[in-house]
Design an enzyme around this catalytic site. Structure first.
Site, PDB file in Angstrom:
ATOM      1  N   TRP A  48       0.817  -1.219   0.000  1.00 37.45           N
ATOM      2  CA  TRP A  48       0.000   0.000   0.000  1.00 37.45           C
ATOM      3  C   TRP A  48       0.848   1.264   0.000  1.00 37.45           C
ATOM      4  CZ3 TRP A  48      -4.303  -0.766  -2.075  1.00 37.45           C
ATOM      5  CH2 TRP A  48      -5.033  -1.939  -1.842  1.00 37.45           C
TER       6      TRP A  48
ATOM      7  N   ASP B  32      -1.628   6.423   6.672  1.00 37.95           N
ATOM      8  CA  ASP B  32      -2.696   5.566   6.163  1.00 37.95           C
ATOM      9  C   ASP B  32      -3.008   4.550   7.261  1.00 37.95           C
ATOM     10  OD1 ASP B  32      -4.311   3.689   4.955  1.00 37.95           O
ATOM     11  OD2 ASP B  32      -2.989   3.313   3.244  1.00 37.95           O
TER      12      ASP B  32
ATOM     13  N   LYS C  40     -12.175  -1.859   5.942  1.00 45.10           N
ATOM     14  CA  LYS C  40     -11.324  -2.822   6.622  1.00 45.10           C
ATOM     15  C   LYS C  40     -11.827  -3.033   8.047  1.00 45.10           C
ATOM     16  CE  LYS C  40      -9.001  -2.923   2.914  1.00 45.10           C
ATOM     17  NZ  LYS C  40      -7.797  -2.225   2.528  1.00 45.10           N
TER      18      LYS C  40
END
Ligand SMILES: *Cc1c(COP(=O)(O)O)cnc(C)c1O
Length: 362
Positions: free
Chosen positions: A103, A173, A197
């Site tokens: 990511w 993040d 998530k």
């Protein structure tokens, strides 16, 4: 009540708290006397305004978000933020990133479209199984921010201690760890999280941004929708927001408050992950893929060391009634995502299943 639900170890979209799903079910046909489902409501209505206001306030209470931070609900997922962050925050055109997995790698590639990226550290050499050493020496004086992916969902690492940014703005993040433990918001300039998530349904990101980082001097080429100021000035309703996701997330925020807030959640998450890691550390067949001191409480990758055997385990867990344990292809093996809504009993049941597999395949 038994709905025939299973333990779902998906990395996202992922399992949600059952009491929240039940409440949503109860309000489906007629939300609190409005005569409509929240899906059918005008976002400009009074009843919806109350839903979004409460969601924001409950999130502020949960995280202790200071008044000089804005909370924004934006569409486009976490991925849109890979572009929106450099577009808005790169004043001098230079930013620092740590490359800790899939990511952050994507975030780096996107940021390079908008300016210079200094990579302060990378754990690529060992397939992102650790967090690179802190590096302040390479932070340029004119750096606009330092960026981390605080929990790498695919590789299963977590920053246990935030890096020293030499006074530069820290951007994080938090998608796969959002609300999993207490968070000192003032340590950051910007926190963001795709909610599918650890919180709610897909299609939305929560952005928590310090007010002084919101600019009114962006280049004219920045699309209106990509300007944080537009979202901040319009209470996240410049256009139609993801009304449904905001509603569902609001319920999860209330649920977390009710069970004792983020400290209580953290305690449960630690206990849960311990069940899994204790097993992996004692198993002769399975082993975790991440350096112990940076292991994630949310995403736990593990392998047998043999591809065919890994595939056999995945099939076996399905037979035991568990879903989504196949690891991401870049790590292989298996991955158990043990987000907030996964009960400890689910992890214990999984460990029993893996023990049985191990005994049968010794
Ligand atoms: C899933 C994920 C993303 C991407 O989220 P989308 O909402 O699909 O854009 C970004 N960062 C992390 C850490 C993630 O887990």
């Amino acid at each position: 009540m038994n709905y025939g639900r299973i333990y779902n170890f998906s990395a996202g979209p992922a399992t949600m708290p059952e009491p929240v799903l039940e409440e949503i079910r109860d309000e489906m046909m007629n939300y609190r006397g409005s005569g409509m489902c929240v899906m059918e409501m005008s976002h400009r209505s009074k009843v919806y305004q109350q839903i979004i206001d409460e969601a924001e306030q409950d999130l502020r209470d949960l995280m202790g978000i200071p008044d000089n931070y804005k909370v924004l609900f934006i569409q486009g997922g976490a991925t849109l933020q890979f572009a929106m962050i450099p577009m808005n925050l790169m004043k001098n055109g230079v930013a620092c990133y740590y490359e800790t997995g899939a990511w952050s790698k994507k975030a780096i590639a996107e940021a390079k479209k908008y300016g210079e990226v200094v990579v302060l550290g990378s754990s690529k050499d060992r397939n992102y199984s650790y967090i690179p050493a802190e590096n302040t020496a390479d932070i340029p004086d004119n750096a606009d921010y330092v960026y981390i992916c605080e929990n790498e969902t695919i590789h299963g690492t977590t920053w246990q201690k935030l890096p020293d940014t030499k006074g530069k703005v820290l951007v994080s993040d938090q998608s796969s760890m959002f609300l999993s433990k207490p968070c000192n918001v003032s340590d950051y300039g910007l926190i963001y999280a795709g909610v599918q998530k650890n919180v709610g349904p897909a299609g939305m990101v929560v952005v928590i941004i310090r007010e002084d980082l919101i600019r009114d001097d962006l280049p004219a080429t920045v699309p209106t929708y990509m300007d944080y100021k537009i979202h901040a000035d319009n209470g996240s309703m410049y256009n139609t927001p993801n009304c449904w996701a905001i509603y569902c997330c609001g319920k999860v925020f209330k649920y977390l408050k009710k069970i004792g807030g983020l400290e209580a959640m953290d305690k449960i998450n630690q206990e849960k992950a311990k069940v899994m890691y204790d097993f992996l550390d004692s198993s002769k067949l399975f082993k975790g893929t991440v350096d112990k001191e940076v292991r994630s409480l949310m995403n736990i990758p593990f392998v047998t060391g043999d591809k065919d055997l890994d595939a056999k385990v995945v099939a076996y867990t399905k037979e035991c009634g568990f879903e989504n344990l196949k690891g991401h292809k870049s790590v292989g093996g298996l991955r158990a995502s043990t987000y907030n809504a996964m009960p400890k009993e689910g992890v214990e049941a999984l460990v029993e299943c893996l023990k049985k597999f191990e005994a049968e395949n010794a």
